[in-house]
Enzyme design. Structure first.
Site, PDB file in Angstrom:
ATOM      1  N   LYS A 199     -20.337  61.950  18.932  1.00 35.34           N
ATOM      2  CA  LYS A 199     -19.129  61.314  18.412  1.00 35.34           C
ATOM      3  C   LYS A 199     -19.398  59.825  18.277  1.00 35.34           C
ATOM      4  O   LYS A 199     -19.755  59.151  19.251  1.00 35.34           O
ATOM      5  CB  LYS A 199     -17.952  61.560  19.347  1.00 35.34           C
ATOM      6  CG  LYS A 199     -16.701  60.817  18.895  1.00 35.34           C
ATOM      7  CD  LYS A 199     -15.471  61.260  19.636  1.00 35.34           C
ATOM      8  CE  LYS A 199     -14.269  60.425  19.231  1.00 35.34           C
ATOM      9  NZ  LYS A 199     -13.051  60.856  19.907  1.00 35.34           N
ATOM     10  N   ARG A 209      -5.337  57.365  14.745  1.00 30.28           N
ATOM     11  CA  ARG A 209      -4.760  56.489  15.774  1.00 30.28           C
ATOM     12  C   ARG A 209      -3.347  56.060  15.385  1.00 30.28           C
ATOM     13  O   ARG A 209      -2.508  55.849  16.256  1.00 30.28           O
ATOM     14  CB  ARG A 209      -5.684  55.296  16.023  1.00 30.28           C
ATOM     15  CG  ARG A 209      -7.014  55.730  16.637  1.00 30.28           C
ATOM     16  CD  ARG A 209      -7.997  54.581  16.770  1.00 30.28           C
ATOM     17  NE  ARG A 209      -9.302  55.051  17.250  1.00 30.28           N
ATOM     18  CZ  ARG A 209     -10.389  54.295  17.301  1.00 30.28           C
ATOM     19  NH1 ARG A 209     -10.328  53.032  16.907  1.00 30.28           N
ATOM     20  NH2 ARG A 209     -11.532  54.792  17.739  1.00 30.28           N
ATOM     21  N   LYS A 221     -14.374  51.036  21.092  1.00 30.34           N
ATOM     22  CA  LYS A 221     -14.844  52.175  21.893  1.00 30.34           C
ATOM     23  C   LYS A 221     -16.370  52.255  21.944  1.00 30.34           C
ATOM     24  O   LYS A 221     -16.939  53.306  22.230  1.00 30.34           O
ATOM     25  CB  LYS A 221     -14.226  53.463  21.355  1.00 30.34           C
ATOM     26  CG  LYS A 221     -12.687  53.474  21.433  1.00 30.34           C
ATOM     27  CD  LYS A 221     -12.102  54.864  21.203  1.00 30.34           C
ATOM     28  CE  LYS A 221     -10.584  54.873  21.444  1.00 30.34           C
ATOM     29  NZ  LYS A 221     -10.010  56.235  21.372  1.00 30.34           N
ATOM     30  N   GLU A 237     -27.704  63.291  23.195  1.00 27.81           N
ATOM     31  CA  GLU A 237     -26.366  63.717  23.630  1.00 27.81           C
ATOM     32  C   GLU A 237     -26.219  65.237  23.546  1.00 27.81           C
ATOM     33  O   GLU A 237     -25.664  65.874  24.439  1.00 27.81           O
ATOM     34  CB  GLU A 237     -25.288  63.054  22.756  1.00 27.81           C
ATOM     35  CG  GLU A 237     -25.078  61.577  23.025  1.00 27.81           C
ATOM     36  CD  GLU A 237     -24.281  61.330  24.320  1.00 27.81           C
ATOM     37  OE1 GLU A 237     -23.934  62.290  25.013  1.00 27.81           O
ATOM     38  OE2 GLU A 237     -24.002  60.148  24.615  1.00 27.81           O
ATOM     39  N   LYS A 252     -19.083  64.190  14.768  1.00 27.94           N
ATOM     40  CA  LYS A 252     -17.857  63.540  14.307  1.00 27.94           C
ATOM     41  C   LYS A 252     -18.096  62.060  14.087  1.00 27.94           C
ATOM     42  O   LYS A 252     -18.647  61.427  14.976  1.00 27.94           O
ATOM     43  CB  LYS A 252     -16.787  63.749  15.372  1.00 27.94           C
ATOM     44  CG  LYS A 252     -15.511  62.995  15.114  1.00 27.94           C
ATOM     45  CD  LYS A 252     -14.552  63.220  16.238  1.00 27.94           C
ATOM     46  CE  LYS A 252     -13.298  62.425  15.993  1.00 27.94           C
ATOM     47  NZ  LYS A 252     -12.402  62.464  17.114  1.00 27.94           N
ATOM     48  N   SER A 278      -9.742  61.901  10.050  1.00 24.61           N
ATOM     49  CA  SER A 278      -8.546  61.412   9.369  1.00 24.61           C
ATOM     50  C   SER A 278      -8.858  60.452   8.227  1.00 24.61           C
ATOM     51  O   SER A 278      -8.235  60.518   7.162  1.00 24.61           O
ATOM     52  CB  SER A 278      -7.620  60.741  10.377  1.00 24.61           C
ATOM     53  OG  SER A 278      -8.278  59.692  11.052  1.00 24.61           O
ATOM     54  N   TYR A 317      -8.025  68.494   8.263  1.00 27.15           N
ATOM     55  CA  TYR A 317      -6.597  68.426   7.959  1.00 27.15           C
ATOM     56  C   TYR A 317      -6.292  69.116   6.637  1.00 27.15           C
ATOM     57  O   TYR A 317      -5.143  69.354   6.307  1.00 27.15           O
ATOM     58  CB  TYR A 317      -6.141  66.957   7.928  1.00 27.15           C
ATOM     59  CG  TYR A 317      -6.467  66.244   9.230  1.00 27.15           C
ATOM     60  CD1 TYR A 317      -5.663  66.438  10.346  1.00 27.15           C
ATOM     61  CD2 TYR A 317      -7.598  65.447   9.360  1.00 27.15           C
ATOM     62  CE1 TYR A 317      -5.971  65.835  11.556  1.00 27.15           C
ATOM     63  CE2 TYR A 317      -7.915  64.838  10.565  1.00 27.15           C
ATOM     64  CZ  TYR A 317      -7.101  65.039  11.653  1.00 27.15           C
ATOM     65  OH  TYR A 317      -7.421  64.460  12.852  1.00 27.15           O
TER      66      TYR A 317
END
Ligand code: PBG
Length: 327
Positions: A199, A209, A221, A237, A252, A278, A317
């Protein structure tokens, strides 16, 4: 004129729609789709998210109708994201493992209403923290091990509520192992882990958000999510998550990270999930609304590119729209 002496003419196999269908390498199917949905408190609420036209924050009663509609279109799974009331947020994310919390009540209700649908819950602190970070904050830093303890509790309470898969999206080190251990000790051996393994710290999360009012209140982040310039690190990872017990691996965002999807697919034999996030949704919707692209065609081309890159499943979505188009 005389024909050129060309032996191989790839165009031969593109001559008709039937031939093109015969040699098509990748197919988008309704079975590939996971539908992310937003839930909030209250009754009879359905608010459109400004930067995600066509996506809504639903109160539980209306969310159930939406999920039923998705299920009737053939969609097998939903991923649940909560909008938590500000007065329930604290730095330790206590509300995240409240057995009567919004997520837990929602999972129970979905499982009672549509038991066959696969319910995936998000494991991260950001919707529950006043700071909007995915972990516990201390002196401007995001604590790892303390956060992992909360994540394990959160995942367990989601399993108790009936979640089929828990999906840690926080990027703390060691969380997959801790969640697996917590679930197993409590007897939830059949609850799976969909790990957000690779990610990235991405500007493509902006509209999400907005939807959850969960933008970080300070900083960014980048001390836990990955640097978008890195590819090999994704494999590091992924390997850790596999060792720790992940059942599925997620990359992602998806669209700017198709190379990562490909690398992960080459490296592992676990199902690979792409999150069509998004911002990717918003870009297509915006250009579609302006009449600058053929929205439906671009949606299908985009999701198919994720399949081609190696995604077995796609969180999107667009799930309902695509399910309709594929009918
Ligand atoms: C947070 C989380 C984010 C998304 C899913 N889970 C945002 C973030 O990391 O800040 C983004 C999804 C999207 O943009 O569609 N744990």
């Amino acid at each position: 004129m005389t024909n050129l002496p060309i032996i191989y003419r790839p165009r031969r196999l593109r001559l008709s729609s039937a031939l093109r269908r015969m040699i098509r390498e990748n197919h988008l199917s309704v079975n590939d789709l996971i539908y992310p949905v937003f839930v909030r408190e209250g009754e009879n609420h359905q608010e459109e998210i400004l930067s995600m036209p066509g996506c809504y924050r639903y109160s539980l009663d209306l969310l159930l109708l939406e999920i039923k509609a998705a299920f009737d279109l053939g969609i097998n799974a939903v991923a649940l994201f909560p909008l938590i009331d500000e007065n329930k947020k604290d730095n330790l994310g206590t509300e995240s493992y409240n057995p009567d919390g919004l997520v837990q009540r929602t999972v129970k209700a979905i499982k009672e209403t549509i038991p066959e649908i696969v319910v995936i819950t998000d494991v991260a602190l950001d919707p529950f923290s006043p700071y909007g970070h995915d972990g516990i904050v201390q002196d401007g830093e995001i604590l790892n091990d303390e956060t992992v303890e909360v994540l394990a509790k959160m995942a367990l309470s989601q399993a108790e509520a009936g979640a089929d898969l828990v999906a840690p999206s926080d990027m703390m080190d060691g969380r997959v192992g801790a969640i697996r251990q917590g679930l197993d000790q409590a007897g939830y051996i059949n609850v799976g882990i969909l790990a957000y393994s690779a990610k990235y710290a991405s500007a493509y999360y902006g509209p999400f958000r907005d939807a959850l009012e969960s933008a970080p209140k300070f900083g960014d982040k980048k001390t836990y999510q990955m640097d978008s310039a890195n590819g090999r690190e994704a494999i590091k990872e992924v390997e850790l998550d596999i060792i720790e017990g992940a059942d599925m691996l997620m990359v992602k965002p998806a669209l700017s990270y198709l190379d990562i999807i490909w690398r992960v697919k080459e490296k592992s034999n676990l199902p690979v999930v792409a999150y069509n996030v998004s911002g990717e949704y918003a870009m297509i919707k915006a250009a579609g609304r302006l009449g600058w692209i053929d929205e439906k065609k671009v949606i299908l081309e985009t999701l198919t590119s994720m399949k081609r890159a190696g995604a077995d499943l796609i969180l999107t979505y667009f799930a309902k729209e695509v399910a309709l188009m594929l009918q």
